[in-house]
Scaffold this motif. Structure first.
Motif: not given
Length: 359
Positions: A113-114, A138-143, A281-287, A289-294
């Motif tokens: 997290v940053g 590759g991050c979830v972003g909030i602004a 950091a929240f998943a087994e691999d880098a993709e 979360l993106a697959r779950r969002v899909d």
């Protein structure tokens, strides 16, 4: 070139170069001028004209008056693990916002997290730009950002919270990031100003006049109050964004934030908040979360439609479609925005070639 010489649409490259040349004439580096110009043009391409080239004259007035610094980076005043605080010194918000989100992403890639807050900041344009940057990294972003108070508390008759923008972006495996970008008023103040400039009425749900009565007259609305989206819900979210931005950064909040269109010699003094979460950091691999969002996106897009509806959209879909059309067909600008660009360029001695020459 005079304003009537502009066609109904202009090529993206021509418009970006024209705006960048204005900032170059003010002393900004080519890279910085291009970044700010790209932000403004990007907003117009997406149909978010309230955050587009219409802002250029106000930006220029403030730079020349000294309330916006010509600095191109913020100072890091606190750096502790996943957290940093920047002092923008009233530099252009697009420059310090890009710096801050890139720093948040770098911290997320190290710590998961940053979080970066920015004080003594200036308007950063469309919030979507920063969360798109995070999602494509590759991050979830909030602004988020705070603004001068423009909305009342429920039952109140004076402005206590701003129409503070909030954006969230998440990466997808099979398409562009899903991006939510909203202001917490029913409509952004820039949209009211644009309607006033074009002589158009506004919906009565957007604002009140000076006496607190709902109005369709944008000129009266500019003397009154914006109304929060969702009544107490929008008000509550706006108040908490003031905490995350101004209070948390050690910057201005509430009545301490000044109006963009007030005295141009007085700094805007807003504050910003950027958060990045490393998806890996929240998943087994880098993709994963993106697959779950899909998968979630497919559930939404494949849902049953109400009578008379052709399709439903994910947040940001409509704006992304406009962006693609503008990239292909050119950017449509209102006559008042054309005129503002011409006047600013002429005042700085910047020659504008015919848009037709850009192809």
């Amino acid at each position: 070139m005079s304003a009537p010489d502009f066609p109904p649409t202009v090529p993206v490259r021509w418009l970006t170069d024209a705006v960048a040349s204005v900032f170059g004439a003010l002393g900004y580096s080519e890279q910085a001028a291009g970044l700010v110009a790209g932000s403004l043009v990007d907003a117009d391409m997406r149909g978010i004209s309230s955050h587009g080239v219409m802002l250029l004259p106000m930006y220029v007035d403030r730079i020349r008056a000294g309330s916006v610094s010509r600095a191109e980076r913020a100072e890091v005043v606190r750096d502790k693990g996943a957290i940093a605080v920047l002092d923008a010194g009233h530099a252009l918000g697009q420059l310090t916002g890009d710096q801050a989100m890139r720093l948040a992403v770098a911290k997320a890639q190290t710590y998961g997290v940053g979080v970066v807050t920015v004080r003594r900041a200036f308007h950063f344009g469309g919030a979507f730009r920063y969360v798109d940057l995070a999602a494509n990294s590759g991050c979830v972003g909030i602004a988020a950002a705070n603004t001068r108070p423009l909305m009342p508390a429920p039952g109140g008759a004076s402005a206590v919270v701003g129409n503070n923008p909030l954006a969230v972006g998440v990466p997808r495996a099979g398409g562009k990031p899903v991006i939510l970008d909203v202001a917490l008023s029913e409509a952004a103040l820039g949209k009211v100003r644009l309607a006033a400039g074009e002589g158009r009425e506004i919906p009565a749900s957007w604002a009140t006049d000076a006496q607190g009565r709902p109005t369709t007259d944008p000129a009266a609305a500019l003397k009154g109050l914006l109304l929060p989206s969702g009544a107490h819900k929008g008000y509550g979210l706006a108040l908490m964004i003031d905490v995350l931005t101004g209070v948390l950064s050690g910057g201005a909040y509430g009545q301490g934030v000044q109006g963009l269109y007030a005295d141009v010699s007085v700094p805007n003094d807003c504050a910003h908040f950027f958060l990045a979460l490393d998806a890996e950091a929240f998943a087994e691999d880098a993709e994963e979360l993106a697959r779950r969002v899909d998968d979630l996106a497919d559930q939404v897009l494949g849902s049953a439609l109400a009578p008379g509806t052709e399709r439903v959209h994910l947040p940001g879909d409509i704006e992304a479609g406009r962006y693609d059309r503008a990239a292909r067909d050119g950017v449509a600008l209102q006559p008042s925005v054309f005129a503002g660009l011409v006047e600013v360029a002429a005042g700085l001695g910047v020659p504008l070639q015919s848009p037709a020459s850009a192809g």
